[in-house]
Design a protein around this motif. Sequence first.
Motif, PDB file in Angstrom:
ATOM      1  N   GLU A 280       0.828  -1.215   0.000  1.00 32.56           N
ATOM      2  CA  GLU A 280       0.000   0.000   0.000  1.00 32.56           C
ATOM      3  C   GLU A 280       0.862   1.264   0.000  1.00 32.56           C
ATOM      4  O   GLU A 280       0.577   2.227  -0.726  1.00 32.56           O
ATOM      5  N   THR A 281       1.915   1.261   0.815  1.00 31.75           N
ATOM      6  CA  THR A 281       2.783   2.436   0.867  1.00 31.75           C
ATOM      7  C   THR A 281       3.496   2.632  -0.466  1.00 31.75           C
ATOM      8  O   THR A 281       3.592   3.762  -0.968  1.00 31.75           O
ATOM      9  N   ALA A 282       3.981   1.538  -1.056  1.00 31.53           N
ATOM     10  CA  ALA A 282       4.635   1.639  -2.364  1.00 31.53           C
ATOM     11  C   ALA A 282       3.673   2.176  -3.410  1.00 31.53           C
ATOM     12  O   ALA A 282       4.041   3.021  -4.243  1.00 31.53           O
ATOM     13  N   PHE A 283       2.432   1.703  -3.396  1.00 32.84           N
ATOM     14  CA  PHE A 283       1.427   2.174  -4.358  1.00 32.84           C
ATOM     15  C   PHE A 283       1.265   3.693  -4.250  1.00 32.84           C
ATOM     16  O   PHE A 283       1.213   4.404  -5.268  1.00 32.84           O
ATOM     17  N   LEU A 284       1.206   4.197  -3.033  1.00 37.84           N
ATOM     18  CA  LEU A 284       1.043   5.637  -2.833  1.00 37.84           C
ATOM     19  C   LEU A 284       2.322   6.398  -3.187  1.00 37.84           C
ATOM     20  O   LEU A 284       2.270   7.517  -3.714  1.00 37.84           O
ATOM     21  N   GLU A 285       3.473   5.810  -2.909  1.00 38.99           N
ATOM     22  CA  GLU A 285       4.732   6.454  -3.267  1.00 38.99           C
ATOM     23  C   GLU A 285       4.873   6.595  -4.784  1.00 38.99           C
ATOM     24  O   GLU A 285       5.195   7.672  -5.297  1.00 38.99           O
ATOM     25  N   TYR A 286       4.666   5.495  -5.498  1.00 36.25           N
ATOM     26  CA  TYR A 286       4.757   5.570  -6.957  1.00 36.25           C
ATOM     27  C   TYR A 286       3.709   6.531  -7.515  1.00 36.25           C
ATOM     28  O   TYR A 286       3.977   7.277  -8.457  1.00 36.25           O
ATOM     29  N   GLY A 287       2.531   6.527  -6.919  1.00 33.06           N
ATOM     30  CA  GLY A 287       1.479   7.420  -7.378  1.00 33.06           C
ATOM     31  C   GLY A 287       1.850   8.876  -7.210  1.00 33.06           C
ATOM     32  O   GLY A 287       1.579   9.708  -8.088  1.00 33.06           O
ATOM     33  N   SER A 288       2.500   9.203  -6.089  1.00 37.20           N
ATOM     34  CA  SER A 288       2.882  10.600  -5.873  1.00 37.20           C
ATOM     35  C   SER A 288       3.968  11.014  -6.857  1.00 37.20           C
ATOM     36  O   SER A 288       4.033  12.182  -7.269  1.00 37.20           O
ATOM     37  N   PRO A 427      -8.051   4.694   4.053  1.00 35.85           N
ATOM     38  CA  PRO A 427      -9.432   4.206   4.155  1.00 35.85           C
ATOM     39  C   PRO A 427     -10.028   3.810   2.798  1.00 35.85           C
ATOM     40  O   PRO A 427     -10.912   2.947   2.740  1.00 35.85           O
ATOM     41  N   PHE A 428      -9.540   4.403   1.726  1.00 31.31           N
ATOM     42  CA  PHE A 428     -10.032   4.065   0.395  1.00 31.31           C
ATOM     43  C   PHE A 428      -9.158   2.997  -0.270  1.00 31.31           C
ATOM     44  O   PHE A 428      -9.676   2.026  -0.838  1.00 31.31           O
ATOM     45  N   LEU A 429      -7.850   3.166  -0.179  1.00 29.91           N
ATOM     46  CA  LEU A 429      -6.951   2.194  -0.793  1.00 29.91           C
ATOM     47  C   LEU A 429      -7.186   0.802  -0.214  1.00 29.91           C
ATOM     48  O   LEU A 429      -7.208  -0.198  -0.950  1.00 29.91           O
ATOM     49  N   LYS A 430      -7.395   0.716   1.082  1.00 30.28           N
ATOM     50  CA  LYS A 430      -7.636  -0.576   1.729  1.00 30.28           C
ATOM     51  C   LYS A 430      -8.977  -1.180   1.328  1.00 30.28           C
ATOM     52  O   LYS A 430      -9.206  -2.367   1.564  1.00 30.28           O
ATOM     53  N   ARG A 431      -9.829  -0.405   0.727  1.00 32.61           N
ATOM     54  CA  ARG A 431     -11.123  -0.907   0.244  1.00 32.61           C
ATOM     55  C   ARG A 431     -11.136  -1.044  -1.281  1.00 32.61           C
ATOM     56  O   ARG A 431     -12.181  -1.030  -1.909  1.00 32.61           O
ATOM     57  N   GLY A 432      -9.940  -1.157  -1.850  1.00 29.65           N
ATOM     58  CA  GLY A 432      -9.849  -1.446  -3.275  1.00 29.65           C
ATOM     59  C   GLY A 432     -10.118  -0.285  -4.192  1.00 29.65           C
ATOM     60  O   GLY A 432     -10.389  -0.473  -5.378  1.00 29.65           O
ATOM     61  N   VAL A 433     -10.024   0.934  -3.678  1.00 33.92           N
ATOM     62  CA  VAL A 433     -10.188   2.133  -4.508  1.00 33.92           C
ATOM     63  C   VAL A 433      -8.797   2.600  -4.933  1.00 33.92           C
ATOM     64  O   VAL A 433      -7.973   2.916  -4.068  1.00 33.92           O
ATOM     65  N   PRO A 434      -8.500   2.641  -6.226  1.00 35.89           N
ATOM     66  CA  PRO A 434      -7.160   3.042  -6.686  1.00 35.89           C
ATOM     67  C   PRO A 434      -6.960   4.546  -6.582  1.00 35.89           C
ATOM     68  O   PRO A 434      -6.927   5.283  -7.570  1.00 35.89           O
ATOM     69  N   ILE A 435      -6.816   4.995  -5.361  1.00 36.27           N
ATOM     70  CA  ILE A 435      -6.759   6.427  -5.081  1.00 36.27           C
ATOM     71  C   ILE A 435      -5.487   7.044  -5.669  1.00 36.27           C
ATOM     72  O   ILE A 435      -4.429   6.423  -5.698  1.00 36.27           O
ATOM     73  N   ILE A 574     -17.468   1.594  -5.385  1.00 32.67           N
ATOM     74  CA  ILE A 574     -17.384   0.163  -5.077  1.00 32.67           C
ATOM     75  C   ILE A 574     -16.210  -0.105  -4.151  1.00 32.67           C
ATOM     76  O   ILE A 574     -15.084   0.337  -4.405  1.00 32.67           O
ATOM     77  N   PHE A 575     -16.471  -0.827  -3.081  1.00 34.15           N
ATOM     78  CA  PHE A 575     -15.424  -1.274  -2.183  1.00 34.15           C
ATOM     79  C   PHE A 575     -15.164  -2.758  -2.424  1.00 34.15           C
ATOM     80  O   PHE A 575     -16.099  -3.551  -2.573  1.00 34.15           O
ATOM     81  N   LYS A 576     -13.895  -3.128  -2.456  1.00 37.05           N
ATOM     82  CA  LYS A 576     -13.492  -4.516  -2.697  1.00 37.05           C
ATOM     83  C   LYS A 576     -12.146  -4.744  -2.015  1.00 37.05           C
ATOM     84  O   LYS A 576     -11.651  -3.837  -1.324  1.00 37.05           O
ATOM     85  N   ASN A 577     -11.570  -5.906  -2.171  1.00 34.97           N
ATOM     86  CA  ASN A 577     -10.310  -6.178  -1.465  1.00 34.97           C
ATOM     87  C   ASN A 577      -9.164  -6.499  -2.408  1.00 34.97           C
ATOM     88  O   ASN A 577      -8.187  -7.150  -2.016  1.00 34.97           O
ATOM     89  N   SER A 578      -9.247  -6.032  -3.654  1.00 37.07           N
ATOM     90  CA  SER A 578      -8.211  -6.407  -4.615  1.00 37.07           C
ATOM     91  C   SER A 578      -8.035  -5.334  -5.678  1.00 37.07           C
ATOM     92  O   SER A 578      -8.887  -4.454  -5.858  1.00 37.07           O
ATOM     93  N   PHE A 579      -6.921  -5.464  -6.394  1.00 33.47           N
ATOM     94  CA  PHE A 579      -6.664  -4.679  -7.597  1.00 33.47           C
ATOM     95  C   PHE A 579      -6.277  -5.635  -8.717  1.00 33.47           C
ATOM     96  O   PHE A 579      -5.532  -6.600  -8.496  1.00 33.47           O
ATOM     97  N   TYR A 580      -6.754  -5.323  -9.908  1.00 34.09           N
ATOM     98  CA  TYR A 580      -6.383  -6.098 -11.098  1.00 34.09           C
ATOM     99  C   TYR A 580      -6.075  -5.125 -12.226  1.00 34.09           C
ATOM    100  O   TYR A 580      -6.759  -4.113 -12.397  1.00 34.09           O
ATOM    101  N   LEU A 581      -5.050  -5.439 -13.001  1.00 41.16           N
ATOM    102  CA  LEU A 581      -4.708  -4.632 -14.171  1.00 41.16           C
ATOM    103  C   LEU A 581      -4.250  -5.542 -15.293  1.00 41.16           C
ATOM    104  O   LEU A 581      -3.424  -6.437 -15.095  1.00 41.16           O
ATOM    105  N   GLN A 582      -4.802  -5.299 -16.472  1.00 37.63           N
ATOM    106  CA  GLN A 582      -4.350  -5.963 -17.695  1.00 37.63           C
ATOM    107  C   GLN A 582      -3.436  -4.989 -18.426  1.00 37.63           C
ATOM    108  O   GLN A 582      -3.813  -3.854 -18.719  1.00 37.63           O
ATOM    109  N   ARG A 583      -2.245  -5.432 -18.716  1.00 38.37           N
ATOM    110  CA  ARG A 583      -1.235  -4.564 -19.325  1.00 38.37           C
ATOM    111  C   ARG A 583      -0.522  -5.326 -20.434  1.00 38.37           C
ATOM    112  O   ARG A 583       0.417  -6.077 -20.189  1.00 38.37           O
TER     113      ARG A 583
END
Length: 724
Positions: A280-288, A427-435, A574-583
């Motif tokens: 989660e922290t890495a996701f936010l770091e790369y996002g910033s 609170p959003f990232l943990k609920r599967g929102v790609p903030i 939508i709240f969920k517990n996962s992330f998926y990406l097709q690349r």
Amino acid sequence: MKQLLTFLCLLSIVGQSHAQVKDKVKTTFQTSREWRPTIDNRADAVMVYGVGGNPSDKSKRIPFEERVKSWKDRGYITHFMTGIAWGEYQDYFTGEWDGKAHLDEGQVTVKGDTIWHGRMVPYIVPTQNFLKYLKENHVKRVIDAGIDAIFMEEPEFWARAGYSEAFKREWKNFYGFDWRPQHESPENTYLSNKLKYWLYYNALNEVFTYAKEYGKTKGMDVKCYVPTHSLVNYSQWMIVSPEASLASLPSVDGYIAQVWTGTSREPNYFNGTEKERVFETAFLEYGSMESMTAPTGRKMFFLTDPIEDWPRDWADYKKNYQATFTAQLLYPKIADYEVMPWPERIYEGLYKTSANSDTKEHIPRHYSTQMQVMINSLNTMPQSDTKVSGSSGISVLMSNSLMFQRFPTHAGYDDPQLANFYGQALPFLKRGVPIKTVHLENVGYKEALAETKVLLMTYANMKPMEMESHQHLADWVKSGGALVYSGSDQDPFQSVQEWWNTKGNNYTSPSDHLFELMNIPVAAKEGIYKYGKGTVAIIRRDPKDFVIKADNSQQLLDVVKDLYEKQAKAGKLIFKNSFYLQRGVYDLVAVLEESISNEPYSISGNLIDLYDPQLPILKTKQVQPGEQCLFLNIDRVKDKQKPQVLAAASREYEENITANSYAYLAKSPINTTNISRVLLPQKPKSLRVNHKEVLEEKNWDPHTKTYLLGFENNPDGVSVVFQW
């Protein structure tokens, strides 16, 4: 004060476009060593570190030009990297360069202690004299050696520093009045950190401008990059750095996002618990980092590290490498990578075999195989317009001034582990929102808020550095944006002397100025306010409350959900517990812990598991909470009749395809094991590796028409020839 005015003028460049000509390097790495067969990882380019090497490297120094030549001879594009806040600059500090000792230019704490990066390697106050030395003794030399890309890394000024004689002199030059101890008041702290910020902003601008101008005299177009930690990490680690403002400088061509296990394992709060949350922290770091440069068009390399600075065990490294690696790939618009720093410590270092053992070993064969499969996937990782699964359009506002309020604390107000930031994001990232994150310094670019439906902000942990940014925010709301302001406006930095309470302005809090622009009363109470086509929701709680206490974020969730669905009309939140990406041919999955459920994520297809060094083909996989996966989906390979290496712990060269054969040369570091999965148009009749027949029936998978191949790697190349 002249320097301050110049600084503000430079900052005002934000909002103007500076088109950059991007280089063709997709993958790179940094090393202080000469070429050696053990570290030849086959990225496109190498950043040869330091004219004098790396202070952390105790090996025998080989002259810079010889190190450059050794990599060029092996086919690498050669670049240069060095630290701008620390490095092998002992000749400067001891007086060898100009006859004067300069150890007084180190960063110093209130106790009078110099902050050291290594022996005789202080963190530097970047004075004009030091910049002259850096330009003449380092930048000029590497350009003379034919280097046309310079990476000045880690412009870092520790928040706890600011007490040296050199810093006091810079204070007087910058502000026009005598130095003030930062620990004595919030205002002093704010002024001290703003100066630290400016010093490295100015330092990079001066050094890069010189590099480009000197390069032109030699007919060279020198590119200049800043490898830097994320704003999230520097703020949490209490370090001040220019960050987003650099992206507006014409002298800056791009960045490396220095995100890895060491930064991302810094604990944070969520649901009342402080602990490591690496993915989660890495996701936010790369996002910033992405949002910092996206509106400016600067090139961005993402970094991951298969180990980290702190000595741990190989299992720990592997688990967290997968977490950070997955996080970086969930940003499909970024497709350039630093595949590793310091291959010498990765391939040649000794680390514990397990957490409970004192026995140390070199990198295990299974891990080096997996790591090389992963970094080789980066050589073909496509840029993509696909989006991470989940409700998009929610962003958190950030500013460089996040770094200004971290140390020391005043009036008992604390922001533990950057909780005011994480309180809006987790609170959003943990609920599967790609903030996402948005940088306040970039809101002058129309692209900065183009994809944001609901913007979350607070001034509990940062302050607006420019009045104009508020007008941009107000215009965005007026056009239909939804803004959620969380904050009591009671932190001690609200009253520092800044634009909102000087020069004719008399606002108690900077938020009052923003609200006034939107016809909202000064010191507005908690509630919902309309402005133009948009809406502002004010929550009179600092965001840290949403995560420091358990089950305490419902108010924020409810407010955002209502605005997202009704005001922004962005669909159901939508709240969920996962992330998926097709690349492209790749599938990425991350399943969250501490989320709305513990259900696994199920994925199906003909999938090569790239986090398994055996490269098995899976028909389905249940990805569990706390796990991340990277697959190559064979079903999406476009031309299945074309023979090709789908995944490998090597890089392929000299490919040759005929009607009944496929040949190539596989290169990778010595002392590592290659595993490859090769797609063929039909079952092979012969397989020769280095001219020796090695075909085995059991390694052919008839369903996917792939062959699983293994052999010992060699940087000189291993010849592979399939025939059918």
